[in-house]
Design a protein around this motif. Structure first.
Motif, PDB file in Angstrom:
ATOM      1  N   CYS A 222      50.391  73.359 -12.189  1.00  0.00           N
ATOM      2  CA  CYS A 222      49.865  72.316 -13.081  1.00  0.00           C
ATOM      3  C   CYS A 222      48.746  72.819 -13.985  1.00  0.00           C
ATOM      4  CB  CYS A 222      49.326  71.149 -12.265  1.00  0.00           C
ATOM      5  SG  CYS A 222      50.599  70.176 -11.506  1.00  0.00           S
TER       6      CYS A 222
ATOM      7  N   CYS B 148      45.598  72.901 -13.107  1.00  0.00           N
ATOM      8  CA  CYS B 148      44.501  71.940 -12.982  1.00  0.00           C
ATOM      9  C   CYS B 148      43.777  72.088 -11.650  1.00  0.00           C
ATOM     10  CB  CYS B 148      45.035  70.515 -13.145  1.00  0.00           C
ATOM     11  SG  CYS B 148      46.149  69.982 -11.841  1.00  0.00           S
ATOM     12  N   LYS B 149      42.721  71.318 -11.486  1.00  0.00           N
ATOM     13  CA  LYS B 149      41.924  71.296 -10.252  1.00  0.00           C
ATOM     14  C   LYS B 149      42.453  70.192  -9.338  1.00  0.00           C
ATOM     15  CE  LYS B 149      38.233  73.817 -11.921  1.00  0.00           C
ATOM     16  NZ  LYS B 149      38.267  75.175 -11.544  1.00  0.00           N
TER      17      LYS B 149
ATOM     18  N   VAL C  94      41.136  67.437  -8.202  1.00  0.00           N
ATOM     19  CA  VAL C  94      40.890  66.060  -8.652  1.00  0.00           C
ATOM     20  C   VAL C  94      41.943  65.632  -9.675  1.00  0.00           C
ATOM     21  CG1 VAL C  94      39.246  64.548  -9.847  1.00  0.00           C
ATOM     22  CG2 VAL C  94      38.433  66.178  -8.144  1.00  0.00           C
ATOM     23  N   GLU C  95      42.275  66.523 -10.595  1.00  0.00           N
ATOM     24  CA  GLU C  95      43.283  66.216 -11.615  1.00  0.00           C
ATOM     25  C   GLU C  95      44.671  66.107 -10.987  1.00  0.00           C
ATOM     26  OE1 GLU C  95      45.275  65.442 -15.204  1.00  0.00           O
ATOM     27  OE2 GLU C  95      43.221  65.111 -14.543  1.00  0.00           O
TER      28      GLU C  95
ATOM     29  N   ARG D 243      44.923  62.764  -9.436  1.00  0.00           N
ATOM     30  CA  ARG D 243      45.131  61.720 -10.461  1.00  0.00           C
ATOM     31  C   ARG D 243      46.587  61.678 -10.904  1.00  0.00           C
ATOM     32  NH1 ARG D 243      46.018  60.856 -15.424  1.00  0.00           N
ATOM     33  NH2 ARG D 243      46.017  63.039 -16.063  1.00  0.00           N
ATOM     34  N   ARG D 244      47.165  62.847 -11.170  1.00  0.00           N
ATOM     35  CA  ARG D 244      48.561  62.909 -11.619  1.00  0.00           C
ATOM     36  C   ARG D 244      49.540  62.395 -10.561  1.00  0.00           C
ATOM     37  NH1 ARG D 244      49.107  68.748 -14.766  1.00  0.00           N
ATOM     38  NH2 ARG D 244      47.307  68.466 -16.128  1.00  0.00           N
TER      39      ARG D 244
END
Length: 75
Positions: A16, A18-19, A21-22, A25-26
């Motif tokens: 992704c 991303c981290k 947390v992201e 969210r996804r």
């Protein structure tokens, strides 16, 4: 020296870009749940289909308890 091994959540984060947390969210889950998966080393069955959809990774990489599905090549 201990060999560094990438677990399912590390692979998902890399896929992704991303981290945690992201990614949470996804996936529509809490960051704490993603953290728990990271400690366990796999995505739980309940959230596996969404994780496959979001990351593009096959289910058996995100959860080692899922059997590998082999696809047949049509001639």
């Amino acid at each position: 020296t201990r060999m560094c091994q990438m677990n399912a959540i590390d692979m998902a984060l890399r896929a992704c870009g991303c981290k945690q947390v992201e990614l949470a969210r996804r996936l529509g889950v809490s960051p704490a749940l993603v953290s728990m998966w990271k400690k366990r080393g796999y995505v739980t069955q309940k959230n596996l289909s969404k994780a496959v959809e979001v990351t593009g990774l096959p289910p058996h990489l995100l959860n080692p308890y899922v059997p590998v599905v082999k696809t047949q090549i049509q001639k």
